[in-house]
Design a protein around this motif. Structure first.
Motif, PDB file in Angstrom:
ATOM      1  N   ALA A  42       0.824  -1.210   0.000  1.00 22.03           N
ATOM      2  CA  ALA A  42       0.000   0.000   0.000  1.00 22.03           C
ATOM      3  C   ALA A  42       0.854   1.254   0.000  1.00 22.03           C
ATOM      4  O   ALA A  42       0.530   2.245  -0.669  1.00 22.03           O
ATOM      5  N   VAL A  43       1.954   1.231   0.733  1.00 23.17           N
ATOM      6  CA  VAL A  43       2.839   2.397   0.785  1.00 23.17           C
ATOM      7  C   VAL A  43       3.429   2.679  -0.589  1.00 23.17           C
ATOM      8  O   VAL A  43       3.492   3.838  -1.036  1.00 23.17           O
ATOM      9  N   PHE A  44       3.856   1.628  -1.279  1.00 25.69           N
ATOM     10  CA  PHE A  44       4.470   1.829  -2.592  1.00 25.69           C
ATOM     11  C   PHE A  44       3.419   2.143  -3.665  1.00 25.69           C
ATOM     12  O   PHE A  44       3.646   2.989  -4.529  1.00 25.69           O
ATOM     13  N   LEU A  45       2.280   1.477  -3.633  1.00 24.27           N
ATOM     14  CA  LEU A  45       1.256   1.722  -4.646  1.00 24.27           C
ATOM     15  C   LEU A  45       0.701   3.138  -4.560  1.00 24.27           C
ATOM     16  O   LEU A  45       0.393   3.749  -5.589  1.00 24.27           O
ATOM     17  N   SER A  46       0.574   3.661  -3.350  1.00 20.27           N
ATOM     18  CA  SER A  46       0.053   5.022  -3.216  1.00 20.27           C
ATOM     19  C   SER A  46       0.981   6.053  -3.828  1.00 20.27           C
ATOM     20  O   SER A  46       0.542   7.157  -4.178  1.00 20.27           O
ATOM     21  N   ALA A  47       2.269   5.713  -3.969  1.00 20.44           N
ATOM     22  CA  ALA A  47       3.213   6.630  -4.613  1.00 20.44           C
ATOM     23  C   ALA A  47       3.364   6.362  -6.098  1.00 20.44           C
ATOM     24  O   ALA A  47       3.636   7.285  -6.872  1.00 20.44           O
ATOM     25  N   VAL A  48       3.145   5.111  -6.528  1.00 18.63           N
ATOM     26  CA  VAL A  48       3.387   4.750  -7.923  1.00 18.63           C
ATOM     27  C   VAL A  48       2.163   5.002  -8.792  1.00 18.63           C
ATOM     28  O   VAL A  48       2.275   5.526  -9.911  1.00 18.63           O
ATOM     29  N   ILE A  49       0.967   4.655  -8.306  1.00 21.91           N
ATOM     30  CA  ILE A  49      -0.242   4.763  -9.137  1.00 21.91           C
ATOM     31  C   ILE A  49      -0.475   6.187  -9.629  1.00 21.91           C
ATOM     32  O   ILE A  49      -0.740   6.395 -10.816  1.00 21.91           O
ATOM     33  N   PRO A  50      -0.393   7.226  -8.785  1.00 16.65           N
ATOM     34  CA  PRO A  50      -0.589   8.580  -9.323  1.00 16.65           C
ATOM     35  C   PRO A  50       0.485   9.008 -10.316  1.00 16.65           C
ATOM     36  O   PRO A  50       0.254   9.930 -11.111  1.00 16.65           O
ATOM     37  N   ALA A  51       1.657   8.375 -10.276  1.00 18.79           N
ATOM     38  CA  ALA A  51       2.728   8.750 -11.204  1.00 18.79           C
ATOM     39  C   ALA A  51       2.596   8.072 -12.556  1.00 18.79           C
ATOM     40  O   ALA A  51       3.282   8.463 -13.507  1.00 18.79           O
ATOM     41  N   LEU A  52       1.731   7.067 -12.678  1.00 14.27           N
ATOM     42  CA  LEU A  52       1.567   6.372 -13.946  1.00 14.27           C
ATOM     43  C   LEU A  52       0.758   7.213 -14.921  1.00 14.27           C
ATOM     44  O   LEU A  52      -0.085   8.016 -14.529  1.00 14.27           O
ATOM     45  N   ASP A  53       1.024   7.009 -16.195  1.00 15.56           N
ATOM     46  CA  ASP A  53       0.283   7.677 -17.264  1.00 15.56           C
ATOM     47  C   ASP A  53      -0.080   6.610 -18.296  1.00 15.56           C
ATOM     48  O   ASP A  53       0.701   6.285 -19.182  1.00 15.56           O
ATOM     49  N   ILE A  54      -1.275   6.038 -18.147  1.00 15.99           N
ATOM     50  CA  ILE A  54      -1.726   4.961 -19.018  1.00 15.99           C
ATOM     51  C   ILE A  54      -2.697   5.554 -20.027  1.00 15.99           C
ATOM     52  O   ILE A  54      -3.805   5.959 -19.663  1.00 15.99           O
ATOM     53  N   PRO A  55      -2.314   5.653 -21.293  1.00 19.99           N
ATOM     54  CA  PRO A  55      -3.200   6.295 -22.280  1.00 19.99           C
ATOM     55  C   PRO A  55      -4.338   5.380 -22.693  1.00 19.99           C
ATOM     56  O   PRO A  55      -4.180   4.169 -22.841  1.00 19.99           O
ATOM     57  N   LEU A  56      -5.482   5.974 -22.887  1.00 20.45           N
ATOM     58  CA  LEU A  56      -6.648   5.291 -23.431  1.00 20.45           C
ATOM     59  C   LEU A  56      -7.032   5.999 -24.722  1.00 20.45           C
ATOM     60  O   LEU A  56      -7.365   7.193 -24.699  1.00 20.45           O
ATOM     61  N   TYR A  57      -6.979   5.288 -25.816  1.00 20.63           N
ATOM     62  CA  TYR A  57      -7.268   5.885 -27.106  1.00 20.63           C
ATOM     63  C   TYR A  57      -8.704   5.551 -27.524  1.00 20.63           C
ATOM     64  O   TYR A  57      -9.163   4.420 -27.346  1.00 20.63           O
ATOM     65  N   PRO A  58      -9.404   6.511 -28.049  1.00 19.21           N
ATOM     66  CA  PRO A  58     -10.761   6.220 -28.521  1.00 19.21           C
ATOM     67  C   PRO A  58     -10.731   5.298 -29.717  1.00 19.21           C
ATOM     68  O   PRO A  58      -9.719   5.155 -30.404  1.00 19.21           O
TER      69      PRO A  58
END
Length: 434
Positions: A42-58
């Motif tokens: 939980a400690v690591f995910l709370s810092a990593v998830i907001p830093a991710l940029d996963i694109p979703l293309y229409p």
């Protein structure tokens, strides 16, 4: 890219949500090992998830061309020899120029101080180990020194002071050996490093305290599972009440509360523990959807593969490239017209000139290229700034003196293109001037 403030808010949201899930569904309801791993993750995910940029293309993007409703005739183009003016950077206001460096400096100072204190504590433990009498016990190394007020363990070393004999010594070593066997110190160091970087996040401090609590519960359970008497073990813990050990180590005096004594007799692993842990998957997925997924438009290709195109590139120094080879301004009309002649009658009206200009390209060359395309009867123009830029499609109105309404080129245009041309320049239906 996210702003630092938005990233901080998302870190607080993720860490708070993960700890609330732990407190409601996991603590005292799943195994100690599962609790430990969840808190560290939980400690690591709370810092990593907001830093991710996963694109979703229409699935499909429709780009509508923007016609040039009104354009001056070729004769009225203003010829300039200067370059585009350089944009003046926006200078932030006075308080912003002061506040931003102060915020960055304060954050870095706190990080360096936290990491420095952690390094000092680890160096102190290492020095204490060098001064101690070491005994290899197989699974761990026993370091004995009279200055050790209360027993503790760090990595694969158990530190023990004087005055421990008989069963009391065996109970203490069993407790500390449990910390070593489960690698509690490594988890504490990992959480300390994250807490040094995210010292502003109160949930990281709470997670560290809860992790330390689970470590003691697990070591207590190991002692009781080894067959030692509960009352005798509690008496040993009370003897350590006034001891002291480094706060990054694991020792008997941590989490000395009524709850810890209750866990020695009341903990029972409940049913559906796997389902409780599996419930964390949709929680993490929801956080990724809120904080990591971003909708992006796919970059289109330089041109429609079914549409004939030619490329004119104007560099900042005024150099002109036609389909990749250098040419002069005077050659553009002839080259574009030659490319049109290679096409069939049906494709000539659909030919597109991709006009790509650098940031500081001379305005005069840009106007000449547009005029050359217009005189060559290539009325579809795409303006782009770089290769990955989708660009803007415009329809250039033809010169009525060069393109009479009964000409073959005009007949090849479809009805929307004719309407655009008709609104832009009233076409003369008479014969062209001689």
């Amino acid at each position: 890219m996210k702003s630092p403030l938005l990233y901080i808010l998302e870190v607080l949201f993720c860490s708070g949500l993960l700890l609330a899930f732990y407190r409601l569904l996991l603590v005292r309801k799943v195994s100690f090992r599962a609790c430990r791993r969840y808190l560290v993750a939980a400690v690591f995910l709370s810092a990593v998830i907001p830093a991710l940029d996963i694109p979703l293309y229409p699935a499909r993007t429709v780009v509508y061309p923007l016609p040039l409703i009104a354009a001056p005739p070729a004769e009225n183009f203003v010829q300039t020899t200067g370059e585009l003016p350089v944009a003046v950077p926006v200078v932030p206001s006075g308080w912003r120029r002061i506040l931003r460096p102060m915020a960055v400096g304060g954050y870095l100072t706190a990080v360096f101080l936290s990491l420095g204190f952690l390094a000092v504590r680890m160096v102190g433990i290492r020095r204490l180990r060098r001064r101690s009498r070491l005994t290899d016990c197989g699974a761990y190394t026993l370091a004995e020194h009279p200055q050790i007020a209360t027993p503790f363990s760090f990595l694969r070393t158990v530190f023990l002071g004087g005055g421990y004999e008989g069963r009391r010594r065996m109970i203490v070593l069993c407790h500390e050996a449990g910390h070593v066997r489960h690698r509690h110190s490594a988890e504490r160091i990992a959480v300390e490093l994250v807490r040094s970087l995210f010292w502003f996040n109160p949930f990281v401090w709470i997670a560290g305290r809860w992790l330390q609590e689970v470590h003691e519960w697990e070591a207590d359970r190991d002692v009781l599972d080894a067959g030692y008497d509960l009352t005798e073990y509690r008496t040993v813990i009370f003897h350590q009440l006034f001891g002291h050990n480094p706060d990054i180590a694991c020792g008997l005096n941590h989490s000395l509360t009524k709850k810890r004594f209750a866990m020695m007799t009341q903990f029972r692993k409940r049913r559906f523990a796997v389902l409780r842990l599996g419930a964390a998957i949709p929680v993490v997925a929801a956080m990724m959807m809120l904080c990591s997924f971003t909708v992006k438009t796919p970059l289109p290709a330089a041109g429609d593969p079914d549409r004939p195109t030619v490329t004119v590139h104007i560099s900042s120094g005024g150099k002109i490239l036609f389909n990749g080879r250098p040419v002069t301004v005077g050659d553009l009309e002839r080259l574009i017209a030659a490319e049109r002649e290679k096409l069939s009658e049906a494709d000539r009206a659909q030919m597109e000139v991709v006009l790509r200009a650098d940031k500081d390209a001379p305005m005069a060359d840009l106007a000449d290229a547009m005029d050359a395309s217009r005189r060559a009867h290539a009325f579809r123009l795409k303006l782009t700034a770089e290769a990955s830029d989708p660009g803007i499609v415009r329809m250039l109105p033809p010169d009525p003196l060069r393109l009479p309404a009964d000409s073959a080129d005009y007949a090849l245009l479809d009805e929307p293109q004719r309407q655009v041309i008709a609104r832009a320049v009233p076409l003369k239906l008479t014969e062209p001037r001689r």
